[in-house]
Design an enzyme around this catalytic site. Structure first.
Site, PDB file in Angstrom:
ATOM      1  N   LYS A  76       0.861  -1.180   0.000  1.00  0.00           N
ATOM      2  CA  LYS A  76       0.000   0.000   0.000  1.00  0.00           C
ATOM      3  C   LYS A  76       0.898   1.230   0.000  1.00  0.00           C
ATOM      4  O   LYS A  76       1.927   1.255   0.697  1.00  0.00           O
ATOM      5  CB  LYS A  76      -0.887  -0.040   1.252  1.00  0.00           C
ATOM      6  CG  LYS A  76      -1.911   1.082   1.352  1.00  0.00           C
ATOM      7  CD  LYS A  76      -2.852   0.854   2.537  1.00  0.00           C
ATOM      8  CE  LYS A  76      -3.893   1.950   2.686  1.00  0.00           C
ATOM      9  NZ  LYS A  76      -4.826   1.692   3.804  1.00  0.00           N
ATOM     10  N   SER A 151      -9.705   1.929   2.888  1.00  0.00           N
ATOM     11  CA  SER A 151      -8.827   2.695   2.031  1.00  0.00           C
ATOM     12  C   SER A 151      -7.809   1.860   1.266  1.00  0.00           C
ATOM     13  O   SER A 151      -7.160   2.367   0.356  1.00  0.00           O
ATOM     14  CB  SER A 151      -8.096   3.726   2.884  1.00  0.00           C
ATOM     15  OG  SER A 151      -7.260   3.069   3.848  1.00  0.00           O
ATOM     16  N   SER A 175     -10.006  -0.610   7.038  1.00  0.00           N
ATOM     17  CA  SER A 175      -9.448  -0.543   5.682  1.00  0.00           C
ATOM     18  C   SER A 175      -8.733  -1.783   5.179  1.00  0.00           C
ATOM     19  O   SER A 175      -8.315  -1.811   4.018  1.00  0.00           O
ATOM     20  CB  SER A 175      -8.514   0.647   5.557  1.00  0.00           C
ATOM     21  OG  SER A 175      -9.274   1.824   5.481  1.00  0.00           O
TER      22      SER A 175
HETATM   23  N1  GLN Z   1     -13.426   4.290   6.561  1.00  0.00           N
HETATM   24  C1  GLN Z   1     -12.661   4.661   7.715  1.00  0.00           C
HETATM   25  C2  GLN Z   1     -12.215   6.095   7.611  1.00  0.00           C
HETATM   26  O1  GLN Z   1     -12.453   6.670   6.623  1.00  0.00           O
HETATM   27  C3  GLN Z   1     -11.489   3.730   7.908  1.00  0.00           C
HETATM   28  C4  GLN Z   1     -10.322   4.010   7.057  1.00  0.00           C
HETATM   29  C5  GLN Z   1      -9.140   3.173   7.407  1.00  0.00           C
HETATM   30  O2  GLN Z   1      -9.263   2.138   8.055  1.00  0.00           O
HETATM   31  N2  GLN Z   1      -7.966   3.656   7.017  1.00  0.00           N
HETATM   32  O3  GLN Z   1     -11.630   6.627   8.496  1.00  0.00           O
END
Ligand code: GLN
Length: 483
Positions: A76, A151, A175
């Site tokens: 990532k 994400s 995410s």
């Molecule tokens: N959807 C969550 C957020 O927007 C989690 C994102 C994540 O785990 N990086 O914060």
């Protein structure tokens, strides 16, 4: 060749059926051919990949072995990679070449993994759809009109489309698990402190945790083995021995106590997903598990608490991107304030700006007690709920998401609608617990995930349950058409 899992690749390399260099070339060609449909990569690292593949082949020829030696992966794009762009999905860091490798990157390289590239992601890991990336949205290989989740949507789409067998990802509020659910993968968020955060660009430091995304639990065990462990460079890393995750995959589930929270089956859950979750429960019962209804009474407060704490930490972490110390710098600033304002205004996209504003507001002198402190108290209650539940059960089971992957753009005008989709995943981050999502069926041709949560440092138990489930079901073997 591209259909192989990490475990199959390790066997093939050990039996000299093919070399890492051959496999790497096949996958690089596949990425070049197919990724334009998906947009799952921000950078391809062909030269590095071929160099690492040749080095891994040489190490094998010298008698070395290891499940990751010569295994192709991707990171990532928030894991720092020395000399390679590490963008965090943001214009802010579009020209940032990290001066060092993140601990996770260094550990996996030392184990012989081959880095094919850096995967697309929501900007600064903020999002659940991978639409906030400055490099454009990622498409779900199961249906190109739908989001892959976020994400870590780039890692998920690439692995689901068989562009590579596994990838690293991070999970602040879901995410790893949510994109795993949306793309028919297995993804594990480890216990907070299990995997080093050093060199992982921070979103919300008390919630962020790196982990593996792969097609099977067996492969998650292999990748996690290479990522986990104490790191002196990360003050929140925990000095606990790392067990052999592959060794416990075969353990019997006889007598395993599975808790199913009654709050999980509320009106917000798609009934078709509820049915698939019930089917997965029946499957685990056949394998000897005992089901018990439990309660997580504070679950309803988790989303508001998370969406105060995460932006608060983000507003602090992202203050370093000011065009001076780090990040994009605007042209011809009039003065220092103009430099800060325009550099940050140009470098950050709308979702990141929204979070910084919410976070700075929640931390401001007049509102700290009302928002931030209150949210931290809720966080403790959420954790206490889990501690009470784990006195009675070994594993908690439920849906990973209330709905399957939505259409691209469907939630763009309503950020809160997207936040609500995180209801099942964020509690594990608030409590620091490990969680796993695994494939459990399909709704309208889109994958559905079942989530398993375990007590601290019980990643081995999660992988064991998922592996036994996968030996008796075939959802995880389904391949999206066209890939
Ligand atoms: N959807 C969550 C957020 O927007 C989690 C994102 C994540 O785990 N990086 O914060």
């Amino acid at each position: 060749m591209h259909q192989m899992t990490l475990a199959e690749i390790a066997r093939g390399l050990a039996d000299k059926k093919f070399s890492s260099e051959e496999l790497t070339k096949v996958l690089l060609a596949r990425i070049t051919q197919l990724d334009p449909q998906l947009n799952s990569f921000i950078s391809l690292t062909e030269a590095l990949a071929l160099e690492q593949a040749k080095a891994a082949d040489a190490r094998r020829a010298n008698g070395e072995s290891g499940a990751l030696l010569g295994a192709p992966i991707a990171h990532k794009d928030l894991f720092c990679t020395q000399g390679i762009r590490t963008s965090c999905g943001s214009k802010m860091l579009d020209n940032f070449k990290a001066p060092y490798d993140a601990t996770v990157v260094a550990k996996l390289a030392a184990a012989g993994a081959v880095t094919l590239g850096k995967t697309n992601m929501d900007e600064f890991a903020m999002g659940s759809a991978n639409e906030s990336s400055w490099y454009g949205a990622v498409k779900n290989p199961w249906n190109l009109e739908h989001v892959p989740g976020g994400s870590s949507g780039g890692s998920a789409a690439a692995v689901a489309a068989r562009l590579l067998p596994a990838a690293t990802a991070t999970d602040t509020g879901g995410s790893i698990r949510q994109p795993a659910a949306f793309t028919n993968l297995t993804g594990l968020k480890p216990t907070y402190g299990r995997v080093s955060r050093w060199g992982m660009i921070a979103y919300a430091s008390s919630l962020d945790q790196g982990g593996p995304l792969a097609r099977t639990a067996e492969d998650c065990a292999i990748l996690l083995q290479g990522m986990a462990g104490f790191d002196q460079n990360d003050s929140t890393s925990i000095d606990e021995p790392v067990p052999d995750y592959s060794a416990s995959l075969g353990d019997s589930l006889q007598g395993l106590r599975i808790g199913v929270p009654k709050e999980y089956f509320s009106a917000g859950l798609d009934p078709r997903i509820a049915e698939l979750i019930q089917n997965s429960i029946k499957e685990l019962q056949k394998l000897g598990a005992v089901i018990k209804e439990i309660s997580l009474p504070n679950m309803q407060h988790a989303i508001p608490a998370y969406y105060v704490i995460a932006p608060a930490e983000a507003s602090s972490n992202l203050s370093r991107f000011d065009g001076v110390r780090f990040g994009h710098r605007c042209e011809q600033p009039k003065d220092l304030i103009d430099l800060y304002k325009r550099s940050r205004g140009e470098g950050f996209g709308p979702e990141v700006q929204r979070r910084i504003m919410v976070g700075a507001y929640a931390l401001s002198a007049g509102y700290y007690d009302a928002y931030y402190l209150k949210a931290q108290k809720i966080r403790r209650l959420v954790k206490n709920d889990f501690m009470a539940a784990f006195n009675e059960v070994d594993i908690i089971l439920g849906p990973t998401t209330p709905n399957p992957a939505w259409k691209l753009g469907a939630k763009n005008s309503d950020p809160v609608a997207a936040y609500l989709e995180d209801v099942y995943t964020i509690t594990a981050n608030l409590a620091g617990l490990p969680g796993l999502s695994m494939p459990a069926g399909f709704v309208d041709g889109l994958p559905v995930g079942v989530q398993l949560l375990a007590p601290y440092f019980q990643e081995g138990r999660l992988l064991n349950v998922a592996h036994q489930y996968q030996l008796n079901t075939d959802w995880h073997t389904r391949t999206p058409t066209g890939f």
